[in-house]
Scaffold this motif. Structure first.
Motif, PDB file in Angstrom:
ATOM      1  N   THR A  24       6.584   4.669  13.079  1.00  7.06           N
ATOM      2  CA  THR A  24       6.049   4.635  11.718  1.00  7.06           C
ATOM      3  C   THR A  24       6.781   3.576  10.897  1.00  7.06           C
ATOM      4  OG1 THR A  24       5.455   6.984  11.780  1.00  7.06           O
ATOM      5  CG2 THR A  24       5.678   5.967   9.604  1.00  7.06           C
ATOM      6  N   GLY A  25       6.052   2.637  10.374  1.00 11.32           N
ATOM      7  CA  GLY A  25       6.649   1.597   9.548  1.00 11.32           C
ATOM      8  C   GLY A  25       6.998   2.099   8.156  1.00 11.32           C
ATOM      9  N   VAL A  26       8.109   1.648   7.627  1.00  9.69           N
ATOM     10  CA  VAL A  26       8.526   1.958   6.259  1.00  9.69           C
ATOM     11  C   VAL A  26       8.853   0.637   5.587  1.00  9.69           C
ATOM     12  CG1 VAL A  26      10.126   3.251   4.803  1.00  9.69           C
ATOM     13  CG2 VAL A  26       9.561   4.120   7.086  1.00  9.69           C
ATOM     14  N   GLY A  27       8.310   0.408   4.403  1.00 11.67           N
ATOM     15  CA  GLY A  27       8.585  -0.873   3.778  1.00 11.67           C
ATOM     16  C   GLY A  27       8.050  -1.000   2.368  1.00 11.67           C
ATOM     17  N   ASP A  28       8.104  -2.222   1.870  1.00  8.61           N
ATOM     18  CA  ASP A  28       7.731  -2.564   0.495  1.00  8.61           C
ATOM     19  C   ASP A  28       6.279  -2.175   0.232  1.00  8.61           C
ATOM     20  OD1 ASP A  28       7.224  -3.696  -1.959  1.00  8.61           O
ATOM     21  OD2 ASP A  28       7.969  -5.695  -1.427  1.00  8.61           O
ATOM     22  N   PRO A  29       6.021  -1.307  -0.743  1.00  5.66           N
ATOM     23  CA  PRO A  29       4.641  -0.900  -1.025  1.00  5.66           C
ATOM     24  C   PRO A  29       3.761  -2.028  -1.557  1.00  5.66           C
ATOM     25  CG  PRO A  29       6.122  -0.042  -2.704  1.00  5.66           C
ATOM     26  CD  PRO A  29       6.987  -0.616  -1.620  1.00  5.66           C
ATOM     27  N   LYS A  30       4.361  -3.111  -2.001  1.00  3.48           N
ATOM     28  CA  LYS A  30       3.558  -4.226  -2.505  1.00  3.48           C
ATOM     29  C   LYS A  30       2.973  -5.070  -1.368  1.00  3.48           C
ATOM     30  CE  LYS A  30       6.669  -4.420  -6.461  1.00  3.48           C
ATOM     31  NZ  LYS A  30       7.569  -3.432  -5.831  1.00  3.48           N
ATOM     32  N   GLN A  31       3.446  -4.838  -0.151  1.00  2.00           N
ATOM     33  CA  GLN A  31       2.954  -5.573   1.008  1.00  2.00           C
ATOM     34  C   GLN A  31       1.769  -4.842   1.640  1.00  2.00           C
ATOM     35  OE1 GLN A  31       4.220  -8.616   1.928  1.00  2.00           O
ATOM     36  NE2 GLN A  31       5.475  -8.422   0.074  1.00  2.00           N
ATOM     37  N   GLU A  32       0.780  -5.623   2.086  1.00  4.94           N
ATOM     38  CA  GLU A  32      -0.362  -5.037   2.794  1.00  4.94           C
ATOM     39  C   GLU A  32       0.112  -4.409   4.110  1.00  4.94           C
ATOM     40  OE1 GLU A  32      -3.461  -5.177   1.641  1.00  4.94           O
ATOM     41  OE2 GLU A  32      -3.372  -6.711   0.070  1.00  4.94           O
ATOM     42  N   GLY A  33      -0.605  -3.376   4.562  1.00  6.39           N
ATOM     43  CA  GLY A  33      -0.281  -2.786   5.851  1.00  6.39           C
ATOM     44  C   GLY A  33      -0.395  -1.279   5.848  1.00  6.39           C
ATOM     45  N   ASP A  34      -0.151  -0.693   7.028  1.00  5.75           N
ATOM     46  CA  ASP A  34      -0.299   0.753   7.169  1.00  5.75           C
ATOM     47  C   ASP A  34       1.041   1.474   7.161  1.00  5.75           C
ATOM     48  OD1 ASP A  34       0.720  -0.020   9.598  1.00  5.75           O
ATOM     49  OD2 ASP A  34      -0.891   0.864  10.806  1.00  5.75           O
ATOM     50  N   HIS A  35       2.088   0.833   6.634  1.00  7.13           N
ATOM     51  CA  HIS A  35       3.392   1.462   6.544  1.00  7.13           C
ATOM     52  C   HIS A  35       3.424   2.480   5.404  1.00  7.13           C
ATOM     53  CE1 HIS A  35       3.224  -1.996   3.860  1.00  7.13           C
ATOM     54  NE2 HIS A  35       4.132  -1.397   3.105  1.00  7.13           N
ATOM     55  N   ILE A  36       4.464   3.300   5.388  1.00  5.77           N
ATOM     56  CA  ILE A  36       4.670   4.187   4.257  1.00  5.77           C
ATOM     57  C   ILE A  36       5.684   3.549   3.311  1.00  5.77           C
ATOM     58  CG2 ILE A  36       4.082   6.228   5.602  1.00  5.77           C
ATOM     59  CD1 ILE A  36       7.054   6.961   5.679  1.00  5.77           C
ATOM     60  N   MET A  76      -3.024   1.455   1.112  1.00  4.93           N
ATOM     61  CA  MET A  76      -3.370   2.864   0.943  1.00  4.93           C
ATOM     62  C   MET A  76      -3.772   3.170  -0.501  1.00  4.93           C
ATOM     63  SD  MET A  76      -1.715   5.830  -0.318  1.00  4.93           S
ATOM     64  CE  MET A  76      -1.630   7.574   0.028  1.00  4.93           C
ATOM     65  N   ALA A  77      -3.132   2.523  -1.468  1.00  8.87           N
ATOM     66  CA  ALA A  77      -3.472   2.741  -2.869  1.00  8.87           C
ATOM     67  C   ALA A  77      -4.917   2.339  -3.151  1.00  8.87           C
ATOM     68  CB  ALA A  77      -2.518   1.960  -3.778  1.00  8.87           C
ATOM     69  N   ARG A  78      -5.359   1.237  -2.535  1.00  2.00           N
ATOM     70  CA  ARG A  78      -6.749   0.809  -2.713  1.00  2.00           C
ATOM     71  C   ARG A  78      -7.728   1.715  -1.978  1.00  2.00           C
ATOM     72  NH1 ARG A  78      -4.844  -4.700  -1.162  1.00  2.00           N
ATOM     73  NH2 ARG A  78      -4.418  -5.836  -3.104  1.00  2.00           N
ATOM     74  N   GLU A  79      -7.427   1.964  -0.691  1.00  2.00           N
ATOM     75  CA  GLU A  79      -8.394   2.605   0.196  1.00  2.00           C
ATOM     76  C   GLU A  79      -8.429   4.124   0.066  1.00  2.00           C
ATOM     77  OE1 GLU A  79      -7.445   1.262   4.106  1.00  2.00           O
ATOM     78  OE2 GLU A  79      -7.998  -0.833   3.703  1.00  2.00           O
ATOM     79  N   VAL A  80      -7.366   4.715  -0.465  1.00  2.00           N
ATOM     80  CA  VAL A  80      -7.309   6.175  -0.546  1.00  2.00           C
ATOM     81  C   VAL A  80      -7.072   6.641  -1.988  1.00  2.00           C
ATOM     82  CG1 VAL A  80      -6.253   8.256   0.382  1.00  2.00           C
ATOM     83  CG2 VAL A  80      -6.386   6.202   1.805  1.00  2.00           C
ATOM     84  N   GLN A  81      -5.970   6.182  -2.590  1.00  4.47           N
ATOM     85  CA  GLN A  81      -5.628   6.670  -3.923  1.00  4.47           C
ATOM     86  C   GLN A  81      -6.678   6.274  -4.967  1.00  4.47           C
ATOM     87  OE1 GLN A  81      -3.040   8.504  -5.120  1.00  4.47           O
ATOM     88  NE2 GLN A  81      -1.278   8.310  -3.761  1.00  4.47           N
ATOM     89  N   ALA A  82      -6.979   4.988  -5.091  1.00  5.32           N
ATOM     90  CA  ALA A  82      -7.953   4.552  -6.096  1.00  5.32           C
ATOM     91  C   ALA A  82      -9.378   4.938  -5.709  1.00  5.32           C
ATOM     92  CB  ALA A  82      -7.855   3.040  -6.309  1.00  5.32           C
ATOM     93  N   GLU A  83      -9.642   4.970  -4.410  1.00  3.94           N
ATOM     94  CA  GLU A  83     -10.971   5.351  -3.923  1.00  3.94           C
ATOM     95  C   GLU A  83     -11.358   6.748  -4.396  1.00  3.94           C
ATOM     96  OE1 GLU A  83     -14.562   5.665  -1.666  1.00  3.94           O
ATOM     97  OE2 GLU A  83     -13.407   3.954  -2.428  1.00  3.94           O
ATOM     98  N   ALA A  84     -10.363   7.612  -4.606  1.00  4.04           N
ATOM     99  CA  ALA A  84     -10.649   8.970  -5.049  1.00  4.04           C
ATOM    100  C   ALA A  84     -11.388   8.990  -6.388  1.00  4.04           C
ATOM    101  CB  ALA A  84      -9.352   9.771  -5.153  1.00  4.04           C
ATOM    102  N   GLY A  85     -11.130   8.007  -7.239  1.00  6.73           N
ATOM    103  CA  GLY A  85     -11.798   7.983  -8.532  1.00  6.73           C
ATOM    104  C   GLY A  85     -13.304   7.848  -8.418  1.00  6.73           C
ATOM    105  N   THR A  86     -13.758   6.955  -7.538  1.00  8.45           N
ATOM    106  CA  THR A  86     -15.202   6.789  -7.344  1.00  8.45           C
ATOM    107  C   THR A  86     -15.765   7.877  -6.437  1.00  8.45           C
ATOM    108  OG1 THR A  86     -14.733   5.223  -5.551  1.00  8.45           O
ATOM    109  CG2 THR A  86     -15.174   4.305  -7.732  1.00  8.45           C
ATOM    110  N   GLY A  87     -14.998   8.284  -5.421  1.00  5.54           N
ATOM    111  CA  GLY A  87     -15.482   9.309  -4.502  1.00  5.54           C
ATOM    112  C   GLY A  87     -15.750  10.624  -5.207  1.00  5.54           C
ATOM    113  N   HIS A  88     -14.818  11.055  -6.040  1.00  5.90           N
ATOM    114  CA  HIS A  88     -15.026  12.304  -6.764  1.00  5.90           C
ATOM    115  C   HIS A  88     -16.160  12.175  -7.786  1.00  5.90           C
ATOM    116  CE1 HIS A  88     -11.898  14.464  -4.850  1.00  5.90           C
ATOM    117  NE2 HIS A  88     -10.920  13.709  -5.308  1.00  5.90           N
TER     118      HIS A  88
END
Length: 475
Positions: free
Chosen positions: A308-320, A97-109
Motif C-alpha cells: 500500500t502506497g503512502v504519500g503526498d495527497p496532492k500527487q495523483e495516484g492510488d496511494h493513501i 480519490m478526492a475527485r473520484e470518491v469524495q467530491a463525486e458523492a455530491g453529485t451522486g447523492h
C-alpha cells in the motif's frame, strides 16, 4: 474563501463572536487559513431566518423542489475540482480519490435524492377511505464530520431541501473550506434566503445550541457514538426528532470457499479497510477468517499492506494520505501500541511514520493477526489504517464474533457460495452487508443497528426522516 463569515438568511455575514481557529494541512502540518467560530447567538439568528423561510419554502411544489435539486447538482458538478482540492488540503484526501470518491458523492447523492423525490407519493389514500399526506417536519439542524465532508453534507442538506425543510449546517470546524464552497453552490442554485445557513463552530458551542434550540424541529448528526449520545440528551428537552449516524467496527467474514478468488477478495478487503486512510465509520477493520484458509489470508493481507502506497495527497495516484491531524495520529499510534501489548501478532506496519515521511501525520498501514475479539484493537474504533485478523473455526463462530460488538453499521462477506452469502447476511446485525466487494449505489439508505445510530440517510428513507405524515378524514 468565506471562512471568516457565516452564510445566514441568504448572505455572508460577520459572526456574533470573535473566536477563531487555524485551518491545518495535515500533509504538511502547516496552517493554511483561519476559520471563525460561531456562538449560540449565531444559531439564534439562523433559526429565526429558517422559521421565517419555512412559511413559504415549506409549501414549495414538488416540481420546484426537484428543479432546485437539479440546479444544485449542476453547480456541484461544475465545482467538483474546487471541492476535491479543498478536501485534499483540509483533511488530506489524496487528490485522485478526492475527485473520484469524495467530491463525486455530491453529485451522486443528488442523483439519488432526485430519483427518490420523483418517485415518492406525497399524498395517497388508504383502503379505509382516509387520506395521508407527507409534509416537511420543519427547520432542521445538521451536524457533519471531517472525514467525508461533502458526502455527509450532501446526505443531510439535500433531503432537507428536497422535502421543504430549511436547514442550518454546522460542518466540522476542521474542514470549513469544502463546506464554504458548497454554500456558494447552494446560493448560486437559488436556494431561498433563510432556507440554508452555514455556521462554523465547535460541537460544545454551536452543535449543542442546534440540538437544544426550541425552534428547530429536528437535528441530524454524524460523528462518534459518544458525541451522538450527547446530542440526543441535549435535544431531549425540546422533544425534537434526532437522527444519528455513528461509529462502527465492521466485520469482514472470509470463507475458504472463495476458491481462486480468495487472493483478490483479501486484497480488495485490505484496500477497503485502508481507504481514506482508514478514517471511515464503515471500514471493514475486523477480518474474521475461516481456519481452513487463515494462514494464507494472513500472508496475503501482509503483502497487501506492505504494498500500500503512502504519500503526498496532492500527487495523483492510488496511494493513501496522512491521518487528519496530530490528535488522530496520536490516537492511532496509541492503539497500535495497545495491540502489541495485548499480544496480537504484528505482521505489517507498526508504530511511527512510513520511511521518508517525516513531516505530516502519516501512519504505517498496519496488520495484526491472531487477534481475539476481547482485545481493544478488535472492539474500539481506531479510525486509521489498522486491520485486525481474527480466526474462526467455522461459519457459526464467524457470525458470533461478527455480532459481538456494540456497533452495527456495516458487515462484509467473502464467499464463493451464494446460499452461504444469503444465510450469513441474514444473521449479521448490521445496516448494510457487502458481499464479495459489492458496493452501495446512490439512493440506497445508509445507517446502522445498535450503537451505530438510528434513521437512514440516502434515497427514499433519507427523505422520510425529514417528513411528517398527516392523516385527513373527510365526512
Amino acid at each position: 474563501m468565506n471562512t471568516d463569515r457565516f452564510y445566514i438568511d441568504g448572505a455572508w455575514v460577520a459572526p456574533q463572536g470573535t473566536g477563531t481557529m487555524p485551518i491545518m494541512d495535515p500533509a504538511e502540518d502547516a496552517q493554511i487559513g483561519t476559520v471563525a467560530l460561531g456562538t449560540a447567538a449565531d444559531v439564534d439568528r439562523a433559526a429565526e431566518a429558517a422559521v421565517a423561510a419555512f412559511e413559504e419554502f415549506g409549501r414549495w411544489r414538488k416540481a420546484d423542489r426537484i428543479e432546485l435539486l437539479r440546479r444544485i447538482r449542476a453547480g456541484t458538478e461544475a465545482r467538483r475540482e474546487d471541492l476535491a482540492q479543498a478536501m485534499t488540503r483540509e483533511m488530506g484526501a489524496p487528490i485522485t480519490m478526492a475527485r473520484e470518491v469524495q467530491a463525486e458523492a455530491g453529485t451522486g447523492h443528488a442523483d439519488g435524492f432526485i430519483e427518490a423525490l420523483e418517485a415518492q407519493e406525497e399524498r395517497w389514500r388508504l383502503a379505509n377511505g382516509d387520506t395521508l399526506v407527507r409534509e416537511p417536519i420543519g427547520p432542521a439542524g445538521l451536524i457533519t464530520p471531517w472525514n467525508w465532508p461533502i458526502n455527509q453534507i450532501a446526505l443531510k442538506v439535500l433531503p432537507a431541501l428536497a422535502t421543504g425543510c430549511p436547514c442550518i449546517l454546522k460542518p466540522s470546524e476542521h474542514t470549513p473550506l469544502s463546506a464554504a464552497i458548497y454554500a456558494e453552490i447552494l446560493h448560486e442554485a437559488g436556494v431561498p434566503a433563510g432556507a440554508f445557513a452555514l455556521i462554523h463552530g465547535t460541537g460544545p458551542e454551536v452543535g449543542d445550541a442546534l440540538a437544544r434550540h426550541p425552534k428547530l424541529a429536528m437535528v441530524s448528526f454524524t460523528g462518534s457514538t459518544r458525541a451522538g449520545i450527547s446530542v440526543t440528551k441535549s435535544a431531549a428537552d425540546t422533544v425534537k426528532r434526532v437522527t444519528l449516524e455513528l461509529g462502527g467496527k465492521s466485520p469482514n467474514l472470509v470463507f475458504a470457499d472463495c476458491g481462486d478468488a480468495l487472493e483478490q477478495r483479501v486484497r480488495d478487503s485490505v484496500a477497503e479497510c485502508f481507504l481514506n486512510t482508514g478514517q471511515s465509520c464503515d471500514a471493514p477493520t475486523r477480518l474474521i477468517v475461516e481456519r481452513a484458509c487463515y494462514d494464507e489470508v494472513v500472508e496475503i493481507a501482509r503483502d497487501a499492506a506492505e504494498s500500500t502506497g503512502v504519500g503526498d495527497p496532492k500527487q495523483e495516484g492510488d496511494h493513501i494520505g496522512p491521518l487528519f491531524d496530530k490528535l488522530q495520529w496520536d490516537r492511532v499510534q496509541a492503539m497500535i501500541e495497545t495491540g502489541i501489548e495485548e499480544g496480537a501478532r504484528l505482521v505489517a506496519g507498526g508504530p511511527g511514520r512510513p520511511a521518508g515521511l517525516n513531516q505530516g501525520w502519516y501512519a504505517r498501514p498496519t496488520v495484526f493477526a491472531d487477534v481475539s475479539n476481547d482485545m481493544q484493537i478488535a472492539r474500539k474504533e481506531i479510525f486509521g489504517p489498522v486491520l485486525s485478523i481474527l480466526p474462526a473455526a467455522d461459519e457459526a463462530e464467524a457470525i458470533r464474533i461478527a455480532n459481538d460488538t456494540e456497533y452495527g453499521l456495516a458487515a462484509y462477506v467473502q464467499t464463493g457460495d451464494a446460499a452461504r452469502a444469503e444465510r450469513v447476511a441474514a444473521r449479521l446485525r448490521a445496516g448494510a452487508v457487502h458481499v464479495n466487494g459489492g458496493g452501495m449505489g446512490w439512493g440506497t439508505p445508509f445507517g446502522g443497528y445498535k450503537a451505530s445510530g438510528n434513521g437512514r440517510e440516502g434515497g427514499l428513507m433519507g427523505l422520510e426522516d425529514y417528513q411528517e405524515v398527516k392523516s385527513l378524514h373527510f365526512g
